[in-house]
Design an enzyme around this catalytic site. Structure first.
Site, PDB file in Angstrom:
ATOM      1  N   TYR A  96      -7.476  51.596  -3.492  1.00  0.00           N
ATOM      2  CA  TYR A  96      -6.349  52.520  -3.503  1.00  0.00           C
ATOM      3  C   TYR A  96      -5.963  52.791  -4.950  1.00  0.00           C
ATOM      4  CZ  TYR A  96      -2.266  49.899  -5.100  1.00  0.00           C
ATOM      5  OH  TYR A  96      -1.355  49.238  -5.871  1.00  0.00           O
ATOM      6  N   TRP A 188       4.501  44.725  -3.339  1.00  0.00           N
ATOM      7  CA  TRP A 188       3.260  44.497  -2.597  1.00  0.00           C
ATOM      8  C   TRP A 188       2.087  44.259  -3.542  1.00  0.00           C
ATOM      9  CZ3 TRP A 188      -1.608  46.572  -2.002  1.00  0.00           C
ATOM     10  CH2 TRP A 188      -2.307  46.268  -0.826  1.00  0.00           C
ATOM     11  N   ASP A 189       1.966  45.056  -4.584  1.00  0.00           N
ATOM     12  CA  ASP A 189       0.855  44.912  -5.535  1.00  0.00           C
ATOM     13  C   ASP A 189       0.830  43.525  -6.155  1.00  0.00           C
ATOM     14  OD1 ASP A 189      -0.147  48.010  -6.519  1.00  0.00           O
ATOM     15  OD2 ASP A 189       1.726  47.826  -5.422  1.00  0.00           O
ATOM     16  N   THR A 190       1.993  43.079  -6.609  1.00  0.00           N
ATOM     17  CA  THR A 190       2.069  41.772  -7.249  1.00  0.00           C
ATOM     18  C   THR A 190       1.754  40.666  -6.256  1.00  0.00           C
ATOM     19  OG1 THR A 190       3.717  42.515  -8.852  1.00  0.00           O
ATOM     20  CG2 THR A 190       3.600  40.157  -8.429  1.00  0.00           C
TER      21      THR A 190
END
Length: 619
Positions: A96, A188-190
């Protein structure tokens, strides 16, 4: 679903009507440059958009069978939208990147191949590793570096950039991680990167060329409230909770409860406590403890009334025990972590759902603040506004100067002045909060959502507004019922009245005549002291309760026997009596209900998650 394509690219899209078509076209062209034409797919994860993004995504999907549109009617949040789209993807390598294409697309092949080759399980672009070319203005770069340093420190990550929206995953690794990732928004990414490292997956971080798109900036709600709280939550889950085994919990729980007694004496300085008790009538001190104990069944009765209004029933003695346990937890654990223990106890022993447990606790706190604010806050605000507290503080300083207790030098005027300022602030906030709740209950306009939007334009603000609205709604259910409001309100006043009577008996134990005027001063002193101790800011090891109590008693009485040192001694004994009764009641209730304090605190994690899930479903 068995993978039928090698690579799936997910594009998270929220109101991207102006750029989506170009982004999809560039993505397809870039993928075609290094992959066979039918070996990949592009999924538009459209997340409850309010513009023409859904129609554009439908058209793109109908024009090219390599494009799919994953639609949601409701706003899921960036992280949740990504997670659902990844689960629906067909590729073995899942990718993504942000639809603004801030990361140069010449890096896409490197991103995909690092995972597709089998060399790594996770790959992420980075704006901070050597070799990266990121045009980051100070207003964006400084907060980003600060955030990443916090993540490295608290979550023990080896990466330099956790939030770059340019990532690839091995399908098996990502699906293994997704069930444990709780954040639905920007964190969310972390979280996915930190959990991947903790799980032992191979993570590659490589430099990219990155150009900011749009006018992104620090957002109070998203960056401070949202991201900061998520760092703390993840730290607890990964670093603290795994160590809280049953054996550790039972041992630590027993030790911590007894340590609370020692901590209380350390906090109040043992020498000062002993000096203050000397000469006091022990029989009256014991009677004060009995009177304070009588307030606890009233707490259970009030809590029963609150739960009844929220459609749950409970018996008074059980609820009193649950309150004893939670208040004992507040003496043992920092940041009032004991408050959440009550939600665990009523869920574990009476099957009252976590959302109701948290809501009832919040309602109780509102009425506590309202009661003590009514008892003392109005007069206090007047004193602060007119500068009266400064005059009283100066009088105390002239009378006493500084006091040395246990090697610590205390300036009573400074300590008490700080206490008064803190108490005034808390009282003012309490008054405003109750006023907003009452006004909001009588208006069609949603004041909560309007207020949150005034300080934040980020999508995360909608989530925060929803949480606040659910809390306000629970309070309004009690406030809107005149009978319930009167019962809970008068119950709160009765509870805090007994708190004041306890202090008056301590006055008597020190040989001070209890007059009607002293009774009024005591109501004011105890109310302000309880408002003040919400923030632990007192110097010299003396609590803000003692500081506020002392300044009011000395400043508002003309009794020559009530010097600052005597008033301080009375405050110390009064506070000590109340803490000892609380701990004794907490120990008894824990034995009766078979509750481990540290186990209950550990279960708070589950409680918070369950409450949030239930709230999302209700919304």
């Amino acid at each position: 679903m068995s993978p039928t394509r090698e690579v799936s690219v997910v594009l998270p899209a929220y109101d991207e009507a102006a750029t989506l078509a170009d982004t999809v076209e560039i993505t397809l062209e870039t993928l075609e440059s290094f992959l066979p034409a039918e070996s990949f797919e592009v999924i538009v994860a459209e997340d409850g958009c309010s513009d023409r993004t859904p129609e554009i995504a439908d058209r793109l999907a109908s024009d090219d069978d390599r494009v799919r549109h994953y639609h949601s009617d409701d706003r899921l949040g960036r992280g949740k939208a990504l997670g659902q789209a990844f689960r629906a993807a067909e590729g073995q390598t899942l990718v993504y990147f942000d639809t603004d294409l801030a990361t140069d697309m010449r890096h896409l092949e490197e991103l995909v191949e690092r995972v597709r080759s089998g060399e790594y399980d996770v790959a992420t672009g980075s704006r901070w590793v050597p070799g990266a070319d990121a045009d980051r203005p100070a207003r964006r770069g400084i907060p980003s570096k600060g955030y990443n340093r916090l993540v490295r420190l608290f979550l023990r990550s080896d990466l330099l950039d956790h939030q770059c929206g340019f990532k690839a995953f091995d399908r098996g690794a990502l699906l293994d991680l997704l069930d444990d990732v709780e954040d639905d928004h920007w964190f969310w990414d972390t979280e996915i990167l930190v959990r991947a490292q903790r799980a032992g997956y191979r993570v590659a971080e490589f430099p990219v060329e990155w150009t900011p798109q749009g006018d992104s900036k620090v957002d109070l709600v998203r960056d401070v409230f949202g991201m900061g709280s998520q760092i703390v939550r993840t730290w607890w889950q990964l670093s603290v909770s795994p160590r809280l085994t049953r054996r550790v919990s039972m041992t630590a729980g027993s030790v911590l409860v007894f340590v609370a007694l020692a901590l209380m004496l350390v906090y109040l300085e043992p020498a000062a406590v002993l000096d203050a008790i000397t000469g006091a009538d022990p029989a009256l001190v014991a009677v004060s403890a009995v009177v304070y104990l009588l307030s606890w069944p009233l707490r259970g009765l009030r809590y029963r009334d609150i739960l009844s209004r929220l459609d749950y029933e409970g018996d008074i003695w059980f609820l009193t025990g649950a309150i004893f346990i939670s208040q004992t937890g507040n003496l043992v654990f920092p940041a009032r972590a004991g408050d959440a223990v009550r939600a665990y106890v009523v869920k574990a022993r009476r099957s009252i759902p976590y959302p109701t447990g948290f809501a009832s606790l919040a309602v109780e706190r509102v009425f506590d603040l309202l009661a003590i604010t009514v008892l003392g806050g109005s007069v206090l605000l007047g004193l602060v506004a007119t500068g009266g507290t400064e005059e009283v503080a100066a009088a105390i300083a002239a009378d006493v100067g500084t006091v040395t207790i246990g090697g610590e030098t205390l300036n009573p005027a400074a300590a008490a002045g700080t206490a008064m300022q803190v108490a005034a602030g808390v009282g003012l906030v309490a008054i405003i909060a109750v006023a907003v709740i009452v006004v909001n209950a009588r208006r069609d306009t949603n004041l909560v959502r309007r207020g949150v939007r005034a300080i934040s334009n980020d999508s995360y603000a909608e989530y925060v507004a929803g949480v606040i609205e659910r809390f306000v709604g629970d309070v309004e259910r009690v406030v809107s019922d005149r009978g319930a409001f009167l019962r809970v309100g008068f119950g709160s006043l009765a509870i805090w009245t007994l708190d004041v009577v306890t202090a008056l008996l301590v006055f008597a134990a020190f040989g001070i005549e209890v007059t009607p005027y002293l009774t009024a001063v005591a109501f004011f002193a105890v109310s302000v002291g309880n408002l003040a101790k919400i923030l632990p800011l007192s110097p010299g090891g003396i609590g803000l309760y003692e500081g506020a109590f002392t300044i009011i008693v000395v400043g508002l009485t003309a009794n020559p026997a009530l010097t600052a040192l005597v008033a301080l001694g009375i405050a110390i004994v009064d506070h000590a009596v109340k803490n000892l009764v609380t701990i004794a009641g907490g120990l008894t209730a824990m034995a009766w209900l078979n509750v481990s304090l540290t186990t209950a605190v550990a279960e708070t994690e589950e409680a918070s998650a369950s409450a949030a899930d239930a709230g999302d479903e209700a919304a």
